[in-house]
Motif scaffolding. Structure first.
Motif, PDB file in Angstrom:
ATOM      1  N   ALA A  11       0.837  -1.206   0.000  1.00 37.58           N
ATOM      2  CA  ALA A  11       0.000   0.000   0.000  1.00 37.58           C
ATOM      3  C   ALA A  11       0.873   1.259   0.000  1.00 37.58           C
ATOM      4  N   THR A  12       1.930   1.242   0.794  1.00 38.85           N
ATOM      5  CA  THR A  12       2.829   2.398   0.827  1.00 38.85           C
ATOM      6  C   THR A  12       3.431   2.615  -0.568  1.00 38.85           C
ATOM      7  N   PHE A  13       3.856   1.508  -1.185  1.00 37.96           N
ATOM      8  CA  PHE A  13       4.446   1.573  -2.525  1.00 37.96           C
ATOM      9  C   PHE A  13       3.453   2.112  -3.536  1.00 37.96           C
ATOM     10  N   HIS A  14       2.261   1.522  -3.574  1.00 38.13           N
ATOM     11  CA  HIS A  14       1.287   1.880  -4.605  1.00 38.13           C
ATOM     12  C   HIS A  14       0.816   3.318  -4.428  1.00 38.13           C
ATOM     13  N   LEU A  15       0.755   3.780  -3.177  1.00 34.98           N
ATOM     14  CA  LEU A  15       0.364   5.171  -2.918  1.00 34.98           C
ATOM     15  C   LEU A  15       1.502   6.145  -3.226  1.00 34.98           C
TER      16      LEU A  15
ATOM     17  N   ASN B 203       6.934   6.645   3.455  1.00 38.66           N
ATOM     18  CA  ASN B 203       6.938   6.336   4.897  1.00 38.66           C
ATOM     19  C   ASN B 203       6.541   4.893   5.179  1.00 38.66           C
ATOM     20  N   TYR B 204       7.417   3.979   4.819  1.00 41.32           N
ATOM     21  CA  TYR B 204       7.164   2.586   5.148  1.00 41.32           C
ATOM     22  C   TYR B 204       7.148   2.404   6.667  1.00 41.32           C
ATOM     23  N   ALA B 205       6.425   1.387   7.107  1.00 40.79           N
ATOM     24  CA  ALA B 205       6.351   1.094   8.540  1.00 40.79           C
ATOM     25  C   ALA B 205       7.753   0.752   9.075  1.00 40.79           C
ATOM     26  N   PRO B 206       8.022   1.076  10.339  1.00 43.12           N
ATOM     27  CA  PRO B 206       9.363   0.877  10.912  1.00 43.12           C
ATOM     28  C   PRO B 206       9.617  -0.590  11.275  1.00 43.12           C
ATOM     29  N   ALA B 207       9.782  -1.399  10.241  1.00 43.52           N
ATOM     30  CA  ALA B 207       9.930  -2.844  10.442  1.00 43.52           C
ATOM     31  C   ALA B 207      11.139  -3.173  11.306  1.00 43.52           C
ATOM     32  N   ARG B 208      12.245  -2.510  11.032  1.00 48.56           N
ATOM     33  CA  ARG B 208      13.494  -2.795  11.758  1.00 48.56           C
ATOM     34  C   ARG B 208      13.318  -2.573  13.256  1.00 48.56           C
TER      35      ARG B 208
END
Lengths: 424, 424
Positions: free
Chosen positions: B304-308, B312-317
């Motif tokens: 969703a972040t990519f397509h939008l 601001n990707y979620a802070p996975a790390r």
């Protein structure tokens, strides 16, 4: 090469037939996309004979005598022209990928002998026949994803024997009658300074100019010469020397320009009237300006930016809005863009570069053909051109980039011949 | 449902067999990936019976009597468990996609009656049977891309008749013996305020709580209840009210949390001990901290972040490093993530979220199963679990995310049954 017997075909009932055109109605020439609803394409003698609405083409008397392909709910488009690939190599670099994810930069990996050097080591110890087999398999994957013309660079040999080995592989791919993809050959001996010349950069540049380029030209091993112009690779002066030598020997010019840092590569491409300047992630407004007043095709490779996890995509909007000619390509290679899927490149172009789906399709077909000097014969469905088509299993061309990370190709037609059709 | 007759199979010679495990050796439980080189899996009675190196499993006396599948040069993995999809809808939203590329924001499109409301209008005028046919086709595409279990939410009906229509479609999918994918049903009546309640938000929340949730629970139409908790959709108080009602009726809880703005959704998920909190693009360090001390599965949806086109990707790390349980899912829907390909989600997780390929595979299989409360039976190749497997045509699992934007699935096995095998 494809079966060269004359092929006839009537493609009809397509939800859309799309084809790009170089529009000259605006202030500067720009790529536009023509969309024909309920469209049809007539192929006679392996060439595009006519295109238009199905109801109009049906009455063409030639239609009665040719095989038919019903494309209901599908989009018919020119096959992709992927104008920047490093097709011939050995090995994959997933360990380096893992390192980059953990925070090591591409430049750090290169400086420690990884990156391109790692692939060079593997290519040098791989036979010509093994390289050929791997490249053939990749060509089939390109075709499966809708690419009908692709460029193939050398650049993982970095010495005369191994560079020529790669270029002979490309020649054998071109001559393989079982492999119906059009391949354009590029000499990229200046991809990196080989390990044995790390303390004698000038020696390697001289080797390229005095031995490699003359032989490439004499034996017709490549049509283009390319250089990786970058602060840490070949600087501006070295790049100019190599490209001028190539031009003197009749090769057309390409340039890896301003990818990792801004160092004047795009300006050099304009100065030398190169056919294309590729990458351009770090160009500035003055470079956009220079490109927009030139015939150099600005070739954008967002797959590399994506795979490297960087956010600095090339300024596609500025380039297009200023009137520069733009192409999209995969940059297929084992280090920075290991994908054959031009549809994924369209998704990146739309979502990340803010190119419209129409602009992206035009850049990935006619734009690519311009970047390979093939626009007279490939890249659009204009009557008289070769009948190279990709047929997508969606009813609107915008759905190809929209449904990202997938392969929507239902059928591929090369020089009028149906290579496969997943519906039949 | 798959053929329920007992299936036996010996998968052997795989370049790698991979399976995730919940490791408790570190300071907090984390997902780890076990990699078995030259691996084998023995399936007896549709369950995983054993796994290990081929040379070890070959001597198992049970192997002699079962069909064999040679997986040379392939990776054998658990099938993907896609724990967040909006599977049932009508229409596509490529025009909105084009508008967003041109600069209109998702929130602006929603405010002008587009976005979710556009799909709601289309779903309301589409029959249950038509919705079913479209969803079936999508399920087949999920299977083709290696997903063997997927969640399906309602949320495009927004009134009792249409929400129940969608949930009946999900039930019919679950009961369809020709469709061997495991489906988990989620009620998401609180996906958006419907147009007819724009001036009576409280009225719609009451409708959900007093009529829709009781009937969903009574008729067993869903296992989970989800809410789109967002400043412009359901605020924190409304979300709490809906979820508490759902819990009282025996539904498990999920939450669309902190996607477009940070508004406390993740904290609410922890407070209510929800099974998962999904999205999390805008969470802050205090939210990471709260999640890491809970059993809530942090479900990341980078598609969703990519397509939008957002960065601001979620802070996975931070989530992984602090010990939170992480899942990856497609968020498949017609507005913000129109892809069925979990392999593409892995590529996004690695390149953009800096998850290692091992972490990404674990989050997309066992992580997803935990987010659906199916980890007792799905999501890994532990003996006793259902034999749901995806077989990839690459010799190293890291190559699946590395070769991005493609489909590497060679074969899918559901409950021990080989659904397809592109090599045979």
């Amino acid at each position: 090469m494809a079966d060269r017997s004359a092929q006839n075909l009537f493609i009809h009932n397509a939800a859309q037939v799309i084809t790009p055109a170089l529009s000259t109605s605006g202030p500067s020439p720009a790529l536009a996309l023509r969309v024909i609803e309920d469209g049809a394409v007539l192929i006679i003698d392996s060439k595009i004979a006519a295109l238009g609405p199905t109801r109009d083409l049906k009455s063409d008397p030639r239609v009665q005598h040719v095989p038919q392909l019903n494309c209901t709910d599908c989009v018919v488009a020119p096959g992709f022209v992927d104008s920047h690939t490093h097709l011939v190599f050995a090995g994959t670099r997933q360990l380096e990928y893992e390192k980059r994810i953990q925070g090591t930069s591409y430049e750090e990996i290169a400086a420690s002998g990884g990156g391109i050097q790692e692939t060079v080591r593997q290519v040098r110890r791989t036979s010509e026949d093994s390289l050929l087999e791997a490249a053939k398999q990749r060509c089939r994957e390109f075709l499966d994803h809708g690419t009908t013309t692709l460029e193939a660079k050398s650049g993982y040999g970095l010495d005369p024997d191994n560079e020529f080995k790669i270029l002979r592989v490309v020649r054998r791919l071109r001559e393989d009658s079982t492999l119906p993809v059009e391949i354009v050959s590029t000499f990229l001996g200046a991809h990196e300074i080989p390990e044995e010349f790390q303390k004698d950069r000038r020696g390697y540049v001289n080797l390229i100019c005095s031995q490699m380029i003359p032989k490439v030209a004499q034996e017709n091993l490549a049509e283009f010469c390319d250089v990786f112009c970058e602060r840490t690779v070949f600087n501006l002066g070295e790049s100019r020397q190599i490209l001028l030598t190539a031009r003197q020997h009749g090769l057309k010019l390409k340039l890896h320009a301003d990818q990792l840092t801004r160092n004047g590569g795009a300006q050099l491409a304009v100065e030398l009237n190169a056919i294309s300047a590729d990458h351009l992630e770090c160009i500035e407004d003055r470079d956009v300006e220079a490109l927009s007043h030139s015939n150099v095709v600005a070739t954008l490779l967002p797959g590399a930016t994506f795979h490297l996890g960087k956010g600095n995509y090339a300024p596609a909007r500025k380039l297009i809005d200023s009137g520069a000619r733009v192409a999209l390509a995969t940059d297929f290679n084992p280090g920075t863009s290991p994908t054959v899927n031009m549809q994924m490149v369209l998704s990146l172009a739309c979502s990340q570069l803010h190119m419209s789906p129409a602009e992206a399709f035009a850049a990935a077909t006619l734009g690519g053909a311009m970047a390979l000097n093939r626009h007279g014969d490939r890249g659009s469905l204009d009557p008289g051109k070769a009948a190279d088509l990709a047929i997508f299993d969606v009813p609107d061309y915008r759905l190809v980039p929209y449904h990202f990370g997938m392969n929507h190709v239902r059928a591929v037609i090369k020089d009028g011949q149906v290579l496969f059709d997943h519906w039949n």
